[in-house]
Design an enzyme around this catalytic site. Structure first.
Site, PDB file in Angstrom:
ATOM      1  N   GLY A 244      -7.996  -8.324   2.926  1.00 30.09           N
ATOM      2  CA  GLY A 244      -6.854  -7.464   2.650  1.00 30.09           C
ATOM      3  C   GLY A 244      -7.192  -6.482   1.555  1.00 30.09           C
ATOM      4  O   GLY A 244      -8.363  -6.160   1.315  1.00 30.09           O
ATOM      5  N   SER A 245      -6.172  -6.021   0.860  1.00 26.28           N
ATOM      6  CA  SER A 245      -6.376  -5.021  -0.186  1.00 26.28           C
ATOM      7  C   SER A 245      -6.971  -5.651  -1.431  1.00 26.28           C
ATOM      8  O   SER A 245      -6.853  -6.861  -1.668  1.00 26.28           O
ATOM      9  CB  SER A 245      -5.037  -4.356  -0.541  1.00 26.28           C
ATOM     10  N   VAL A 248      -4.182  -7.285  -3.694  1.00 26.26           N
ATOM     11  CA  VAL A 248      -3.769  -8.626  -3.284  1.00 26.26           C
ATOM     12  C   VAL A 248      -4.920  -9.610  -3.487  1.00 26.26           C
ATOM     13  O   VAL A 248      -4.708 -10.758  -3.891  1.00 26.26           O
ATOM     14  CB  VAL A 248      -3.295  -8.628  -1.823  1.00 26.26           C
ATOM     15  N   GLY A 249      -6.155  -9.164  -3.230  1.00 28.66           N
ATOM     16  CA  GLY A 249      -7.303 -10.034  -3.450  1.00 28.66           C
ATOM     17  C   GLY A 249      -7.399 -10.510  -4.890  1.00 28.66           C
ATOM     18  O   GLY A 249      -7.756 -11.670  -5.150  1.00 28.66           O
ATOM     19  N   GLU A 266     -12.854 -10.357   1.282  1.00 27.97           N
ATOM     20  CA  GLU A 266     -13.316  -9.124   1.933  1.00 27.97           C
ATOM     21  C   GLU A 266     -12.193  -8.117   1.778  1.00 27.97           C
ATOM     22  O   GLU A 266     -11.158  -8.217   2.422  1.00 27.97           O
ATOM     23  CB  GLU A 266     -13.636  -9.399   3.407  1.00 27.97           C
ATOM     24  N   CYS A 300     -11.277  -1.370   6.925  1.00 27.65           N
ATOM     25  CA  CYS A 300     -11.767  -1.427   5.547  1.00 27.65           C
ATOM     26  C   CYS A 300     -13.094  -0.702   5.386  1.00 27.65           C
ATOM     27  O   CYS A 300     -13.410  -0.219   4.299  1.00 27.65           O
ATOM     28  CB  CYS A 300     -11.888  -2.874   5.090  1.00 27.65           C
TER      29      CYS A 300
END
Length: 494
Positions: A244-245, A248-249, A266, A300
């Site tokens: 994800g972003s 958020v990571g 990732e 991504c």
């Protein structure tokens, strides 16, 4: 506003969601948490109302995975491989169920989705993971004579229970990247998709049962932020894998750190594509533009930061105009469409905000699609932005939409500096006719994947991940399997 031209309906277009139940411990389970609507981003129609897991059900899913772990880990690699191949057989047979689910909840055009969203994931990546389960990774270190003779082996144990949390843009691919390697390593899994695209993952729950995976080896739950937080900070989880972003990571990493749980992240990218002065831009411009705009730019590793030598800049723009003529924005079930919608209206507004902000500071729309958009759906016409400084927001931040930026460079050193002048480092591409020079440039770019002259398909045996804010660890290949293994040193006295 005008609508797109009517076309013959696709035979899978009338698909309806098959299941709304969770899968916990091998049993279909009625959700007890919050409910929400799943919206088709191309039509704005509600295609399903789903229920998420309650806090108690998250605990149950983790407990089921932990209960199943010893027996699954104890299987031989050959036995695990047979299970994974059987699962791949079932997924292949269910392609005509998976494809419409993805097209309708993600909005990927059907012309692209059949391979990118389904076949690649199952036929290449999951099959490779099945074979990876058979590998004996024991390393014999040989003798050591201090203070007396010994010998050593390094063996690898599965880490345990894996929380696999996926992004919305490739729900099947991203899930397989995670659970394929985890299952091969001997781990058990709790799978949690993005709440924006839960239907394909819920369908996976049915297919897991059909494949006969032992109960609890794979569990499927859905939910929002609260469920994600509970899962990533759960003391019964041994590894968290998230796509994800980067924002958020970072939160996932904080939550996992409460238990010192390892993470594989990732995350985003702002990937450059360098066009060197010896390249015939007429041969590459169309391919470059159609690549970054694929899946509506919601990828991504989209190569959406175009760095072009100043001597080729104007020629490249002229050559790229035909690519924008080939971009068809509209209904993803129309076989002519190659640009689908953004996932939600708030994301569409975010993408449009990047365009407006760029224009407000002096940037220009150098190339764009100007055809009217459909009356319904969260669509954005593709745009190439230019005349921006390299520190501009649109140049430095991941847009995740059909928007690219172009910047000229003076020489090779300047190009490399621009390529590396970003917080991300997921992917890059070098267009160059001299293979020696291309390799030299690639070696100086800080990115987890560097393609030369477009590279090729996403190899299941190669690592994928990035530097900086693009993540932690790697997925795919032997590197991805080892994310789910703990090395153990065994030493004995002779």
């Amino acid at each position: 506003m005008t609508t797109t031209t009517p076309y013959q309906r696709h035979p899978m277009q009338d698909w309806v969601p098959e299941t709304r139940t969770l899968l916990i411990g091998g049993r279909p389970t009625e959700p007890q948490g919050e409910t929400w609507d799943v919206v088709n981003p191309a039509t704005e129609e509600i295609i399903a109302t789903v229920g998420g897991a309650s806090a108690a059900q998250v605990d149950e899913a983790v407990a089921a995975a932990r209960h199943a772990f010893p027996a699954w880990a104890a299987l031989s690699g050959e036995e695990r491989a047979r299970h994974i191949h059987r699962f791949a057989d079932v997924l292949e047979a269910a392609a005509d169920r998976l494809l419409p689910s993805i097209v309708n909840e993600v909005g990927t055009p059907v012309a692209l989705a059949e391979y990118l969203q389904v076949k690649m994931a199952v036929q290449e990546h999951l099959r490779w993971a099945a074979e990876a389960a058979k590998v004996d990774r024991t390393i014999h270190l040989g003798g050591y004579d201090k203070p007396y003779p010994t010998e050593s082996d390094v063996v690898h144990d599965p880490v345990g229970v894996v929380a696999a949390i996926t992004g919305y843009n490739y729900p099947l691919n991203l899930a397989i990247f995670k659970f394929g390697a985890a299952l091969a390593a001997g781990c058990t899994v709790v799978l949690l998709p993005s709440p924006r695209t839960p239907l394909t993952t819920l369908l996976l729950g049915d297919l897991i049962q059909e494949a006969g995976l032992p109960p609890g080896v794979m569990n499927v739950i859905i939910g929002g932020i609260d469920v994600g937080q509970q899962l990533s900070s759960h003391p019964g989880v041994d590894r968290v894998s998230f796509t994800g972003s980067d924002a958020v990571g970072a939160r996932i990493m904080e939550q996992a750190a409460r238990n010192l749980t390892g993470v594989t992240l990732e995350l985003g990218g702002k990937s450059p594509s360098l066009v060197m002065p010896d390249v015939d831009v007429h041969k590459i411009a169309v391919e470059m533009h159609l690549r970054w705009s694929r899946n509506g730019g919601q990828g991504c590793a989209a190569l959406a930061r175009l760095l072009v030598h100043e001597d080729k800049y104007e020629e490249f723009l002229a050559a790229g105009a035909s690519a924008f003529d080939q971009m068809v924005v509209g209904d993803p079930w129309d076989p002519a469409t190659n640009i689908g919608p953004m996932i939600r209206p708030d994301h569409r507004e975010r993408v449009l905000g990047f365009i407006d902000d760029s224009v407000s500071i002096g940037g220009k729309k150098l190339l764009e699609v100007t055809k009217p958009l459909p009356e319904k759906g969260y669509f954005v016409n593709p745009v190439l932005l230019g005349d921006l400084p390299h520190d501009a927001r649109a140049v430095q931040q991941e847009i995740f939409g059909p928007v690219a930026v172009i910047l000229p460079f003076k020489d090779t050193d300047h190009a490399i500096r621009l390529a590396n002048d970003t917080a991300y480092g997921l992917a890059a591409n070098v267009w160059c006719n001299d293979p020696v020079e291309a390799r030299r440039i690639a070696m100086q770019i800080r990115a987890g994947t560097v393609w030369i002259n477009g590279g090729g398909a996403m190899r299941p045996d190669a690592p994928f991940g990035g530097y900086g804010r693009s993540g932690v660890g790697r997925e795919l290949g032997e590197w991805g399997v080892r994310e789910y293994l703990e090395p153990k040193h065994i030493q004995w006295r002779l």
